[in-house]
Write a protein that holds these residues in place. Structure first.
Motif, PDB file in Angstrom:
ATOM      1  N   LEU A 161      -6.247  14.483 -39.271  1.00 48.68           N
ATOM      2  CA  LEU A 161      -5.796  15.400 -38.227  1.00 48.68           C
ATOM      3  C   LEU A 161      -5.124  16.575 -38.908  1.00 48.68           C
ATOM      4  O   LEU A 161      -4.148  16.399 -39.646  1.00 48.68           O
ATOM      5  N   THR A 162      -5.655  17.774 -38.689  1.00 49.21           N
ATOM      6  CA  THR A 162      -5.107  18.982 -39.301  1.00 49.21           C
ATOM      7  C   THR A 162      -4.502  19.856 -38.213  1.00 49.21           C
ATOM      8  O   THR A 162      -5.184  20.205 -37.238  1.00 49.21           O
ATOM      9  N   LEU A 163      -3.238  20.217 -38.368  1.00 53.98           N
ATOM     10  CA  LEU A 163      -2.509  20.976 -37.357  1.00 53.98           C
ATOM     11  C   LEU A 163      -2.075  22.328 -37.909  1.00 53.98           C
ATOM     12  O   LEU A 163      -1.503  22.407 -38.993  1.00 53.98           O
ATOM     13  N   TYR A 164      -2.350  23.365 -37.136  1.00 54.03           N
ATOM     14  CA  TYR A 164      -1.983  24.731 -37.512  1.00 54.03           C
ATOM     15  C   TYR A 164      -0.550  24.968 -37.066  1.00 54.03           C
ATOM     16  O   TYR A 164      -0.282  25.333 -35.926  1.00 54.03           O
ATOM     17  N   ALA A 165       0.404  24.752 -37.968  1.00 55.95           N
ATOM     18  CA  ALA A 165       1.816  24.791 -37.604  1.00 55.95           C
ATOM     19  C   ALA A 165       2.451  26.160 -37.793  1.00 55.95           C
ATOM     20  O   ALA A 165       3.300  26.573 -36.995  1.00 55.95           O
ATOM     21  N   PHE A 166       2.067  26.867 -38.866  1.00 52.69           N
ATOM     22  CA  PHE A 166       2.671  28.174 -39.152  1.00 52.69           C
ATOM     23  C   PHE A 166       1.661  28.992 -39.930  1.00 52.69           C
ATOM     24  O   PHE A 166       1.323  28.664 -41.068  1.00 52.69           O
ATOM     25  N   SER A 167       1.173  30.040 -39.306  1.00 55.35           N
ATOM     26  CA  SER A 167       0.151  30.861 -39.944  1.00 55.35           C
ATOM     27  C   SER A 167       0.795  31.923 -40.826  1.00 55.35           C
ATOM     28  O   SER A 167       1.999  32.218 -40.713  1.00 55.35           O
ATOM     29  N   SER A 168       0.000  32.506 -41.688  1.00 52.86           N
ATOM     30  CA  SER A 168       0.502  33.585 -42.542  1.00 52.86           C
ATOM     31  C   SER A 168       0.881  34.801 -41.721  1.00 52.86           C
ATOM     32  O   SER A 168       1.632  35.664 -42.187  1.00 52.86           O
ATOM     33  N   GLU A 169       0.376  34.884 -40.493  1.00 55.46           N
ATOM     34  CA  GLU A 169       0.719  36.002 -39.608  1.00 55.46           C
ATOM     35  C   GLU A 169       1.992  35.743 -38.803  1.00 55.46           C
ATOM     36  O   GLU A 169       2.550  36.677 -38.204  1.00 55.46           O
ATOM     37  N   MET A 193      11.427  27.043 -38.778  1.00 54.50           N
ATOM     38  CA  MET A 193      11.717  26.367 -40.039  1.00 54.50           C
ATOM     39  C   MET A 193      12.663  25.182 -39.813  1.00 54.50           C
ATOM     40  O   MET A 193      12.513  24.118 -40.429  1.00 54.50           O
ATOM     41  N   GLY A 194      13.623  25.362 -38.924  1.00 53.53           N
ATOM     42  CA  GLY A 194      14.541  24.271 -38.611  1.00 53.53           C
ATOM     43  C   GLY A 194      13.823  23.093 -37.967  1.00 53.53           C
ATOM     44  O   GLY A 194      14.101  21.933 -38.280  1.00 53.53           O
ATOM     45  N   LEU A 195      12.882  23.377 -37.075  1.00 55.28           N
ATOM     46  CA  LEU A 195      12.112  22.311 -36.445  1.00 55.28           C
ATOM     47  C   LEU A 195      11.227  21.597 -37.455  1.00 55.28           C
ATOM     48  O   LEU A 195      11.029  20.378 -37.366  1.00 55.28           O
ATOM     49  N   LEU A 196      10.696  22.346 -38.409  1.00 55.46           N
ATOM     50  CA  LEU A 196       9.882  21.725 -39.454  1.00 55.46           C
ATOM     51  C   LEU A 196      10.731  20.757 -40.274  1.00 55.46           C
ATOM     52  O   LEU A 196      10.296  19.630 -40.570  1.00 55.46           O
ATOM     53  N   ARG A 197      11.944  21.178 -40.641  1.00 54.14           N
ATOM     54  CA  ARG A 197      12.849  20.279 -41.365  1.00 54.14           C
ATOM     55  C   ARG A 197      13.104  19.010 -40.563  1.00 54.14           C
ATOM     56  O   ARG A 197      13.043  17.889 -41.088  1.00 54.14           O
ATOM     57  N   HIS A 198      13.401  19.197 -39.288  1.00 52.78           N
ATOM     58  CA  HIS A 198      13.717  18.058 -38.427  1.00 52.78           C
ATOM     59  C   HIS A 198      12.526  17.120 -38.317  1.00 52.78           C
ATOM     60  O   HIS A 198      12.686  15.885 -38.387  1.00 52.78           O
ATOM     61  N   GLU A 248      11.532  21.656 -51.301  1.00 59.04           N
ATOM     62  CA  GLU A 248      11.834  20.344 -51.891  1.00 59.04           C
ATOM     63  C   GLU A 248      11.588  19.228 -50.886  1.00 59.04           C
ATOM     64  O   GLU A 248      11.039  18.165 -51.240  1.00 59.04           O
ATOM     65  N   LEU A 249      11.968  19.453 -49.640  1.00 63.06           N
ATOM     66  CA  LEU A 249      11.762  18.453 -48.592  1.00 63.06           C
ATOM     67  C   LEU A 249      10.273  18.167 -48.399  1.00 63.06           C
ATOM     68  O   LEU A 249       9.846  17.003 -48.300  1.00 63.06           O
ATOM     69  N   ILE A 250       9.471  19.220 -48.371  1.00 63.35           N
ATOM     70  CA  ILE A 250       8.025  19.060 -48.204  1.00 63.35           C
ATOM     71  C   ILE A 250       7.430  18.355 -49.419  1.00 63.35           C
ATOM     72  O   ILE A 250       6.613  17.429 -49.271  1.00 63.35           O
ATOM     73  N   ASP A 251       7.814  18.789 -50.614  1.00 62.27           N
ATOM     74  CA  ASP A 251       7.299  18.165 -51.841  1.00 62.27           C
ATOM     75  C   ASP A 251       7.609  16.672 -51.865  1.00 62.27           C
ATOM     76  O   ASP A 251       6.749  15.847 -52.226  1.00 62.27           O
ATOM     77  N   ALA A 302      -0.809  22.778 -41.742  1.00 64.04           N
ATOM     78  CA  ALA A 302      -1.092  24.103 -42.284  1.00 64.04           C
ATOM     79  C   ALA A 302       0.170  24.949 -42.153  1.00 64.04           C
ATOM     80  O   ALA A 302       0.608  25.243 -41.037  1.00 64.04           O
ATOM     81  N   LEU A 303       0.741  25.334 -43.300  1.00 61.46           N
ATOM     82  CA  LEU A 303       1.986  26.085 -43.344  1.00 61.46           C
ATOM     83  C   LEU A 303       1.782  27.362 -44.147  1.00 61.46           C
ATOM     84  O   LEU A 303       1.339  27.302 -45.296  1.00 61.46           O
ATOM     85  N   ASN A 304       2.150  28.494 -43.554  1.00 58.58           N
ATOM     86  CA  ASN A 304       1.885  29.790 -44.184  1.00 58.58           C
ATOM     87  C   ASN A 304       0.437  29.838 -44.642  1.00 58.58           C
ATOM     88  O   ASN A 304       0.130  30.228 -45.764  1.00 58.58           O
ATOM     89  N   TYR A 305      -0.441  29.422 -43.741  1.00 58.86           N
ATOM     90  CA  TYR A 305      -1.863  29.308 -44.053  1.00 58.86           C
ATOM     91  C   TYR A 305      -2.640  30.423 -43.353  1.00 58.86           C
ATOM     92  O   TYR A 305      -2.355  30.771 -42.209  1.00 58.86           O
ATOM     93  N   GLY A 306      -3.658  30.921 -44.057  1.00 60.58           N
ATOM     94  CA  GLY A 306      -4.609  31.859 -43.473  1.00 60.58           C
ATOM     95  C   GLY A 306      -5.976  31.606 -44.070  1.00 60.58           C
ATOM     96  O   GLY A 306      -6.117  31.501 -45.297  1.00 60.58           O
ATOM     97  N   GLY A 307      -6.979  31.482 -43.235  1.00 61.62           N
ATOM     98  CA  GLY A 307      -8.319  31.191 -43.725  1.00 61.62           C
ATOM     99  C   GLY A 307      -8.875  32.275 -44.629  1.00 61.62           C
ATOM    100  O   GLY A 307      -9.541  31.985 -45.635  1.00 61.62           O
ATOM    101  N   GLN A 308      -8.623  33.526 -44.293  1.00 66.66           N
ATOM    102  CA  GLN A 308      -9.123  34.613 -45.136  1.00 66.66           C
ATOM    103  C   GLN A 308      -8.467  34.576 -46.512  1.00 66.66           C
ATOM    104  O   GLN A 308      -9.139  34.750 -47.536  1.00 66.66           O
TER     105      GLN A 308
END
Length: 243
Positions: free
Chosen positions: A62-70, A83-88, A119-122, A139-145
């Motif tokens: 399951l791949t989720l688009y959480a935060f795009s580069s835009e 970002m706070g919700l991602l930490r949580h 560090e938390l993600i790693d 997908a975090l700070n992700y962009g297909g292009q």
């Protein structure tokens, strides 16, 4: 030739790899006269529901688009809230992911986040790296292009270094340079909220995916919504350019 989804899984079969553009948090909040952060919080709850439902249905990835580069273009306080919700989410869900044998993966360049979040993600990725059950890709700070451009640059460097002939470059070789190279081909891509565009998400990977656009706002998307999407997928005829 690039890796295509397995045609034998079409027609009533379960998609191995499902991706979702989680759209509509802001509209959900606006309709209830709530701040946008309230919609994002409910969106996190939807992530929990859908991730569990995907595992119950036997979805491998399951791949989720959480935060795009835009998304950096959004107001600073909204980005900070996200970002706070991602930490949580990572802190609250990591134990369950580990106990459920789920491997966490991240695509995109999250190295630009604050050092504590990186560090938390790693640590979360490392803790679940040995799991061989379902895979949850965020997908975090992700962009297909940007992903395609980066893959092109790596191949160009190999050509310039004399270790790769331009004639050797084909779609399969190119695909191995993508961040999703070790995942099953994308079968089903869902976008919530009624919008009908890919928004720079998995552009290469979606070439032969089934696309499904639903009106449901992401905070209202749940296990039943996912089951309905999977049922729709099962009714589609996938020929991949053949007859």
């Amino acid at each position: 030739m690039a890796t295509l989804p397995d045609p034998s899984r079409a027609g009533g079969a379960m998609p191995r790899h499902v991706a979702i553009i989680m759209d509509g948090n802001g509209r959900w909040a606006k309709a209830r006269r709530l701040p946008r952060i309230a919609g994002h919080r409910q969106g996190v709850e939807a992530v929990r529901r859908v991730a569990r439902a995907a595992r119950e249905h036997g979805v491998e990835v399951l791949t989720l688009y959480a935060f795009s580069s835009e998304n950096w273009r959004r107001p600073e306080d909204e980005v900070r809230d996200l970002m706070g919700l991602l930490r949580h989410f990572i802190r609250s869900e990591l134990a369950e992911l580990a106990s459920e044998n789920v491997r966490l993966r991240v695509i995109g360049d999250y190295s630009v986040f604050s050092p504590d979040l990186v560090e938390l993600i790693d640590n979360a990725i490392a803790r679940t790296a040995g799991n061989d059950g379902a895979t949850l890709v965020i997908a975090l700070n992700y962009g297909g292009q940007a992903e395609i451009v980066a893959a092109t640059r790596r191949l160009a460097e190999r050509v310039r270094g004399g270790v790769l002939s331009p004639d050797a470059i084909d779609d399969a070789l190119f695909e191995r340079e993508l961040q999703t190279h070790d995942l099953p081909p994308l079968d089903l891509l869902i976008r919530t909220s009624g919008e009908q565009r890919l928004s720079n998400f998995l552009l290469w990977q979606a070439a032969y995916a089934e696309l499904l656009f639903v009106d449901t706002l992401w905070p209202d998307f749940d296990g039943e919504s996912l089951a309905a999407a999977i049922e729709t997928f099962g009714r589609r005829q996938r020929r991949f350019g053949g007859l």
